[in-house]
Scaffold this motif. Structure first.
Motif, short mmCIF file in Angstrom:
data_model
loop_
_atom_site.label_atom_id
_atom_site.label_comp_id
_atom_site.label_asym_id
_atom_site.label_seq_id
_atom_site.Cartn_x
_atom_site.Cartn_y
_atom_site.Cartn_z
N THR A 191 0.85 -1.19 0.00
CA THR A 191 0.00 0.00 0.00
C THR A 191 0.89 1.24 0.00
N PHE A 192 0.73 2.08 -1.00
CA PHE A 192 1.54 3.29 -1.15
C PHE A 192 1.43 4.14 0.12
N ALA A 193 2.60 4.50 0.67
CA ALA A 193 2.66 5.26 1.91
C ALA A 193 3.99 6.00 1.96
N THR A 194 4.21 6.77 3.03
CA THR A 194 5.46 7.52 3.12
C THR A 194 6.68 6.60 3.17
N GLY A 195 6.48 5.36 3.59
CA GLY A 195 7.59 4.41 3.63
C GLY A 195 7.53 3.33 2.58
N VAL A 196 6.46 3.29 1.80
CA VAL A 196 6.27 2.22 0.81
C VAL A 196 6.07 2.85 -0.57
N PRO A 197 6.94 2.53 -1.52
CA PRO A 197 8.00 1.52 -1.48
C PRO A 197 9.36 2.07 -1.07
N PHE A 198 9.45 3.32 -0.68
CA PHE A 198 10.73 4.01 -0.52
C PHE A 198 11.67 3.33 0.47
N THR A 199 11.17 2.88 1.59
CA THR A 199 12.00 2.20 2.59
C THR A 199 11.50 0.80 2.87
N ALA A 200 10.71 0.26 1.96
CA ALA A 200 10.13 -1.07 2.18
C ALA A 200 11.17 -2.17 2.02
N SER A 201 10.94 -3.28 2.70
CA SER A 201 11.81 -4.44 2.56
C SER A 201 11.66 -5.05 1.17
#
Length: 217
Positions: free
Chosen positions: A89-99
């Protein structure tokens, strides 16, 4: 995908998501066809994203080729990711800092283009030594684009290219899970910052029973 249509088919083609009232649209009358993420102009961390299906997997003795051409409106005050990552789910951490990802990152606060491999939350992030410059829509073109590509070689090496010049090679933290193409961007301020993607090309080797030769230039 070369983004040649009138709008994103988010039923049968891509999963389109927006964050904090941002937008994700296709540009009309721009050479080559472009997808555009835009902040809403009043909310920090707003923008749009596209993701596909998790069908690409690093496998022994097989290659994956990835390339995309992108641009950003505010090179040192936005976040952007383009590459392969797990669905989310697109968020401030996804995908930018996602595993679990292989791709290119722009991190708010600098214009540096990072090459990133992350496996299970442990990353190898390397500055390619190439920066973005502020892009813009100019007549029927997008200015200051960068062509970003990588080659996954088996399960042990990824070569990262900027404008088809090899910039860094990573041999650690290459994910072992299935990944999907992503393009995502969000503003770093309350302005309507934009990011553009001309195309996303991914090709995966299916078999190892024949000769494979490549020259990426």
């Amino acid at each position: 995908d070369d983004f040649l249509g009138v709008d994103i088919d988010d039923t049968d083609d891509w999963t389109k998501q927006v964050l904090n009232s941002g937008t994700l649209t296709l540009l009309a009358d721009h050479v080559g066809g472009w997808a555009k993420s835009t902040g809403d102009g009043s909310t920090d961390n707003s923008g749009g994203s596209l993701q596909g299906n998790e069908i690409f997997l690093a496998e022994s003795n097989k290659l994956i080729f990835f390339e995309a051409t992108v641009a950003v409106a505010d090179a040192d005050d936005m976040d952007m990711f383009v590459g392969l990552a797990e669905n989310g789910t697109f968020a401030t951490g996804v995908p930018f800092t996602a595993s679990n990802q292989i791709g290119f990152l722009l991190v708010e606060g600098a214009a540096d283009i990072y090459a990133n491999c992350d496996s299970g939350g442990t990353e190898t992030k390397t500055d390619t030594t190439v920066d973005f410059a502020d892009g813009a829509e100019s007549s029927s073109n997008i200015t200051n684009t960068r062509r970003l590509g990588f080659i996954v070689q088996g399960t042990g090496k990824v070569e990262f290219y900027v404008d088809r010049v090899l910039k860094t090679t990573t041999t650690a933290n290459i994910p072992t899970s299935a990944l999907t193409p992503w393009f995502a961007a969000m503003s770093g301020t309350t302005t309507a910052d934009a990011a553009w993607c001309d195309y996303i090309l991914v090709v995966a080797q299916r078999t190892t029973d024949g000769m494979v030769s490549y020259q990426y230039s």
